[in-house]
Each structure stands twice: as structure tokens, then as C-alpha cells.
Motif scaffolding. Structure first.
Motif, PDB file in Angstrom:
ATOM      1  N   UNK A  33      27.833  -1.523   2.216  1.00  0.00           N
ATOM      2  CA  UNK A  33      26.378  -1.750   2.271  1.00  0.00           C
ATOM      3  C   UNK A  33      26.080  -3.086   1.616  1.00  0.00           C
ATOM      4  N   UNK A  34      25.375  -3.940   2.348  1.00  0.00           N
ATOM      5  CA  UNK A  34      25.131  -5.298   1.871  1.00  0.00           C
ATOM      6  C   UNK A  34      23.895  -5.363   0.968  1.00  0.00           C
ATOM      7  N   UNK A  35      23.700  -6.504   0.360  1.00  0.00           N
ATOM      8  CA  UNK A  35      22.597  -6.701  -0.578  1.00  0.00           C
ATOM      9  C   UNK A  35      21.241  -6.410   0.046  1.00  0.00           C
ATOM     10  N   UNK A  36      21.142  -6.621   1.387  1.00  0.00           N
ATOM     11  CA  UNK A  36      19.841  -6.434   2.049  1.00  0.00           C
ATOM     12  C   UNK A  36      19.691  -5.044   2.651  1.00  0.00           C
ATOM     13  N   UNK A  37      20.649  -4.167   2.387  1.00  0.00           N
ATOM     14  CA  UNK A  37      20.491  -2.778   2.806  1.00  0.00           C
ATOM     15  C   UNK A  37      21.254  -2.384   4.050  1.00  0.00           C
ATOM     16  N   UNK A  80      22.638  14.855   4.779  1.00  0.00           N
ATOM     17  CA  UNK A  80      21.682  14.930   3.660  1.00  0.00           C
ATOM     18  C   UNK A  80      22.410  14.801   2.318  1.00  0.00           C
ATOM     19  N   UNK A  81      23.729  15.064   2.312  1.00  0.00           N
ATOM     20  CA  UNK A  81      24.507  14.873   1.083  1.00  0.00           C
ATOM     21  C   UNK A  81      25.172  13.496   1.058  1.00  0.00           C
ATOM     22  N   UNK A  82      25.962  13.209   2.102  1.00  0.00           N
ATOM     23  CA  UNK A  82      26.811  12.008   2.066  1.00  0.00           C
ATOM     24  C   UNK A  82      26.025  10.700   2.129  1.00  0.00           C
ATOM     25  N   UNK A  83      24.943  10.670   2.924  1.00  0.00           N
ATOM     26  CA  UNK A  83      24.209   9.402   3.045  1.00  0.00           C
ATOM     27  C   UNK A  83      23.613   9.007   1.697  1.00  0.00           C
ATOM     28  N   UNK A  84      23.080   9.997   0.992  1.00  0.00           N
ATOM     29  CA  UNK A  84      22.455   9.681  -0.302  1.00  0.00           C
ATOM     30  C   UNK A  84      23.489   9.431  -1.384  1.00  0.00           C
ATOM     31  N   UNK A  85      24.651  10.063  -1.232  1.00  0.00           N
ATOM     32  CA  UNK A  85      25.698   9.874  -2.235  1.00  0.00           C
ATOM     33  C   UNK A  85      26.267   8.461  -2.166  1.00  0.00           C
ATOM     34  N   UNK A 112      19.584   4.683   0.601  1.00  0.00           N
ATOM     35  CA  UNK A 112      18.917   5.038   1.857  1.00  0.00           C
ATOM     36  C   UNK A 112      17.586   4.288   2.060  1.00  0.00           C
ATOM     37  N   UNK A 113      16.731   4.165   1.035  1.00  0.00           N
ATOM     38  CA  UNK A 113      15.490   3.402   1.264  1.00  0.00           C
ATOM     39  C   UNK A 113      15.751   1.950   1.687  1.00  0.00           C
ATOM     40  N   UNK A 136      18.446   0.815   3.212  1.00  0.00           N
ATOM     41  CA  UNK A 136      18.979   0.865   4.579  1.00  0.00           C
ATOM     42  C   UNK A 136      17.841   1.082   5.577  1.00  0.00           C
ATOM     43  N   UNK A 137      16.906   1.938   5.231  1.00  0.00           N
ATOM     44  CA  UNK A 137      15.766   2.215   6.111  1.00  0.00           C
ATOM     45  C   UNK A 137      14.972   0.934   6.356  1.00  0.00           C
ATOM     46  N   UNK A 138      14.784   0.160   5.301  1.00  0.00           N
ATOM     47  CA  UNK A 138      14.072  -1.114   5.440  1.00  0.00           C
ATOM     48  C   UNK A 138      14.823  -2.053   6.370  1.00  0.00           C
ATOM     49  N   UNK A 139      16.129  -2.117   6.191  1.00  0.00           N
ATOM     50  CA  UNK A 139      16.945  -3.018   7.022  1.00  0.00           C
ATOM     51  C   UNK A 139      16.906  -2.576   8.484  1.00  0.00           C
ATOM     52  N   UNK A 140      17.059  -1.282   8.730  1.00  0.00           N
ATOM     53  CA  UNK A 140      17.037  -0.779  10.119  1.00  0.00           C
ATOM     54  C   UNK A 140      15.681  -1.038  10.769  1.00  0.00           C
ATOM     55  N   UNK A 141      14.599  -0.793  10.004  1.00  0.00           N
ATOM     56  CA  UNK A 141      13.249  -1.029  10.532  1.00  0.00           C
ATOM     57  C   UNK A 141      13.067  -2.494  10.915  1.00  0.00           C
TER      58      UNK A 141
END
Ligand code: FPP
Ligand code: K
Ligand code: ZN
Length: 483
Positions: A272-276, A305-310, A314-315, A317-322
Motif C-alpha cells: 500500500x503506497x503513501x497515497x492509499x 471484513x477482517x483481512x482488509x482492515x488488518x 481502508x479509508x 484506499x477508499x480515497x485513492x479508488x474514488x
């Protein structure tokens, strides 16, 4: 309400550009004007399209010109007519959006699975991919792939390497990308003969040789270690229900690793990069294709719901995907400051199915992304006049873009949910998380732009083949002893 005056339904309009530039001047029209064509006024369908494009208005436009801004502008100009008008003369649905051109795509896919001229020789190592893209596109359109079953089993029995895994064809060295495409194709084909052609023991040894001391996987022996490897390896181990312990001859054992999953989550985390976003390997630039591989890998490692947050922020990543969804095009680009492309309908669009499943607070009536804008891009700008789907207008259609535009359309049209209660009889063993997905109906926001006829088939959100192919394959290999 003010509606832009249109000279004719077919004439290209500069008004849209004015809307986008924020310099639009709407002519006031009385509410009683309803002779749309005669009056040169937008029809209700056109009004809907204009309202949509208005909603996709670019809020801030950088005035400083660069090579990037120029090519972005050129791309926008090439795509806008396809969103605003209908240059392909496709039949339109009730929303004024081109229908899914099923017959045209079916005809194109017949050629994809046919014979090739010598010009395709450079694609020789990608043969498993062509088969996968062709078959997956067919199943997405609801076409029968059964007539190809025997040929699929035969093709891949030749591409299987004696030391394990699959190459592009007979005599080629094994590679995790070929292995991934071959296994997904064989899972779609189904049948005991197909399943039994797979040598699970040599496969286990092959993947064992790919496992690295830092937790990741190389694509082939001596090849690059990247997140595609992590995803492809887990797809193979999980679908074939292989043992999780590393073979004794796996080089990573010398570094103290004992399992395929050792250090894997942490390795993905480092991507996961610095920008998400998620990159091919730690320290690289984030890219949508790798985001899907990362989320896919984690969704096999355990419930999202377990692995992504672990393992991910996630927030961020959500910003980057959006940020990958382009305005006003509606489709996705693969990375920051690059161009919209139909294949990212899946590589980025498909990430949302996995991400939304990890966010339990998402109520059934909300969604994290603009599904409608993506569907518009695919239907209006992604379909080729002669059949097949593509990157963008001006490009040629191909099997790869057909497969991933259609997968993206499926992501937009359905709600994919993770539910432990699905398939209680399978997936309790190793890497069993991905056997508990289902579809919670279609997306039914009040902004949909597709008719029932434009709705594509469901697809398993991690494996990108039909649910049935996934569940039958795992069920078959769960009935096996270790080897
Ligand atoms: C950039 O191409 C593309 C990449 C760096 C990644 C490509 C990888 C995949 C599409 C899929 C990998 C997945 C598996 C499962 C093997 P570009 O520079 O031509 O495109 P761009 O300008 O859109 O970034
Ligand atoms: K591209
Ligand atoms: Zn593309």
C-alpha cells in the motif's frame, strides 16, 4: 427548469463543453414546450444525459498546461460525443443510453476462441489469457461454453509443465499468470476429466518454489516478485484446495517459513503506497490492476471484513479508488494523472465489491461509488460498433477489454456480499473464505441507466468467473485426500 436548446438530436453540441467549462448559458424555455424534435429541444432521454453530464462537471480546472493536461483534454473531447450523442447509431434503452450489444459481442467472441493468423505469434505465451478472457466474456453474456469443454481440457493438458504449473503452451516454462488464467478457464469448463487433468502435487511444488523469504511470490523461477504473484498463487492454492504447508524443497523453508501464508498479509500491507493505492511491490507507484490483486489476495486469505482492515488503511484506499473515477467520462483510470480506460472498469470497479464487503456499516441502500457513471461509460464509450469492448473510443476492441468491461458492468449492476452462511458445506478448510459470497440483488438506486436487457450475469467478485464454476471446483477438490 432550464433545458439547453439543441439544434438537432444528432448535431454535436458545444453546450456540453460550456457546461463542463462552467460557462454554460441555458436558454429559458417554458414548461409547456413539449414538441422536442420540432422545437430543437432535448428529448427527455437527452435531458437525462445532459443532467448527468452536468452532475459530472469538473469542479476545479487547472489552467496550467502540461503534456498530461493536453492529452487528458484530447481524450475528453474524443469521449464526450459518445456520452452526449450516439455516434455508433446503437439502439438506445429507456434512459437514452446504448443497449448492451449482445449479438455483436457474441460474434466477436466466436473469433476470439477461433484460429489465429501468424500475426498473433507474439501472443503465444498469453494463450491461457486469451482463452480465459474469451470464456469469461461468454459466460458474462450468458452464452454456453460447454461446446468448448473438451478442447479446453486438451489445450491445458499440453500447457501443463512436468515440474508443475502452466506455461503459455507446450514446452513453455511455468508461470503464475499462465497458471491463473489456465485454472480459471478449466474451472469454467468444469467436469471430472478437466479437473483430473490438473496435477495438484506438481502444482504444489511449483508454487512452493515461487514463495519468497519476505512473504511474497515470484511470477516464475528467477522472475519478478510482485502482487500478481501473491494473488495468482492464492487463487491456485485455494481453488485446488492444496495443503498450506510449504513443500520440503521450497527454498523459503531455509529462511524459516513453513506455510504459503507466512508473511503474506504483511507483504501485501507493504504494497500500500503513501497515497492509499496498492502497487506491484513495496515502494512502487500504485496502480488499479495491483489494487485488485491486493484486495483479491486478502479476500482469499480471510474474510474481507477482517483481512482488509488488518493489512490496509481502508479509508486511504477508499480515497485513492474514488479518485480513479474520471469526470465527466465516468469510467476509471488506472493511476493518478493517467487516462480513463475500459479495462479499469474491473481492475478498479471490481475493487468496490471487495471493499464494500469489508465495511459492515454500508447499508443496502448506499454505495461507495458511482455505479451509474461507470455503466454509462461502458455502454456508451466502451462498446465497439463492430462488436467487442475496448479501452476508449478510437481504440480497437480486444478480448482483454471485452472481459474486463463486462466484469466492471457486473460490479456496477450487482451488490456482492460476503456471508458466512453461504455454502456451509464447503470452505471450512484452508483459504476457504472466498466460498461464502453471494449476490444481494441488483443495484437499484434511482439513478440506474440500464434496462433489464442490459444486465450482465453475476460473477464471483474474487475469481471473476461464474459462482457455480468456483463452488463446484472447490467442492470437487475438497473431496480429495491431500494428494
Ligand atoms: C500499466 O500499463 C499497467 C500496469 C502497470 C499493470 C498491468 C497489470 C494487469 C492489467 C493485471 C495483472 C493481474 C493479474 C491477475 C496477473 P499502462 O502504463 O499502459 O497503462 P496506464 O496508463 O493506464 O497506467
Ligand atoms: K492503459
Ligand atoms: Zn486497458
Amino acid at each position: 427548469m432550464a433545458i439547453p436548446l439543441r439544434t438537432s438530436a444528432q448535431a454535436p453540441s458545444s453546450q456540453l463543453q460550456e457546461i463542463l467549462d462552467g460557462t454554460d448559458r441555458f436558454e429559458e424555455l417554458s414548461d409547456t414546450d413539449n414538441e422536442y424534435e420540432d422545437m430543437g429541444i432535448a428529448t427527455p432521454e437527452e435531458q437525462a444525459n445532459i443532467a448527468y453530464l452536468d452532475s459530472m462537471r469538473i469542479p476545479i480546472r487547472e489552467t496550467y498546461e502540461t503534456d498530461t493536461s493536453k492529452v487528458e483534454e484530447k481524450t475528453r473531447q474524443a469521449i464526450l460525443p459518445y456520452l452526449e450523442e450516439n455516434p455508433n447509431d446503437f439502439t438506445l434503452n429507456a434512459y437514452g443510453v446504448p443497449r448492451l450489444q449482445r449479438e455483436l459481442h457474441a460474434t466477436m467472441l466466436k473469433k476470439v476462441l477461433g484460429d489465429y493468423t501468424h500475426q498473433y505469434a507474439p501472443m503465444d505465451a498469453s494463450r491461457p489469457w486469451i482463452v480465459y478472457w474469451g470464456l469469461q466474456s461468454m459466460t458474462a453474456l450468458g452464452l454456453d461454453i460447454y461446446p468448448h469443454q473438451k478442447r479446453i481440457a486438451h489445450t491445458f493438458s499440453l500447457a501443463q509443465h512436468p515440474t508443475g504449473g502452466y506455461g503459455g503452451g507446450f514446452g513453455q516454462l511455468p508461470h503464475l499468470a499462465c497458471t491463473y488464467a489456465a485454472l480459471l478457464s478449466m474451472a469454467m469448463a468444469g467436469g471430472t476429466e478437466t479437473y483430473e487433468s490438473i496435477n495438484r502435487k506438481t502444482m504444489w511444488h511449483f508454487i512452493g518454489r515461487m514463495k519468497q523469504a519476505d512473504g511474497g511470490f515470484t511470477m516464475c523461477e528467477g522472475g519478478e516478485e510482485d502482487i500478481r504473484g501473491a494473488f495468482c498463487a492464492l487463487v491456485a492454492i485455494s481453488l485446488l484446495n492444496l495443503p498450506l504447508d510449504l513443500p520440503q524443497d521450497a527454498p523459503a523453508r531455509m529462511s524459516g517459513l513453513t506455510s504459503f501464508t507466512d508473511g503474506l498479509g504483511d507483504w501485501v500491507s507493504q504494497c500500500q503506497s503513501w497515497d492509499g493505492g496498492i502497487s506491484a511491490a513495496p515502494g512502487n507507484e500504485a496502480h488499479g490492476a495491483y489494487a485488485f490483486c491486493g484486495l483479491g489476495c486478502l479476500s482469499i486469505l480471510g474474510p474481507p471484513e477482517e483481512t482488509l482492515h488488518k493489512y490496509l488503511d481502508v479509508p486511504l484506499l477508499t480515497h485513492w479508488l474514488s479518485s480513479r473515477q474520471c469526470s465527466p467520462e465516468g469510467g476509471y483510470n488506472g493511476r493518478t494523472n493517467k487516462l480513463v480506460d475500459g479495462c479499469y472498469s474491473h481492475w478498479v470497479g471490481g475493487c468496490w465489491s471487495l471493499l464494500e464487503a469489508s465495511v459492515s456499516s454500508t447499508s443496502p441502500s448506499t454505495t461507495l461509488w458511482n455505479r451509474t457513471a461507470l455503466a454509462r461509460y461502458i455502454l456508451a464509450a466502451g462498446q465497439d460498433k463492430k462488436g467487442g469492448l475496448k479501452d476508449k473510443p478510437g481504440k480497437h476492441p480486444d478480448a482483454y477489454h471485452t472481459c474486463y468491461n463486462l466484469a466492471g458492468l457486473s460490479a456496477a449492476q450487482y451488490r456482492y456480499v460476503y456471508d458466512e452462511d453461504v455454502n456451509k458445506d464447503i470452505g471450512s478448510g484452508n483459504l476457504g473464505a472466498p466460498y461464502h459470497w453471494k449476490t444481494n440483488g441488483g443495484y437499484a438506486g434511482d439513478d440506474v441507466v440500464w434496462d433489464p436487457e442490459d444486465v450482465i450475469r453475476t460473477v464471483h467478485p474474487v475469481f471473476i468467473i461464474p459462482y457455480r464454476s468456483v463452488y463446484e471446483c472447490r467442492r470437487y477438490f475438497e473431496s480429495k485426500e491431500r494428494f
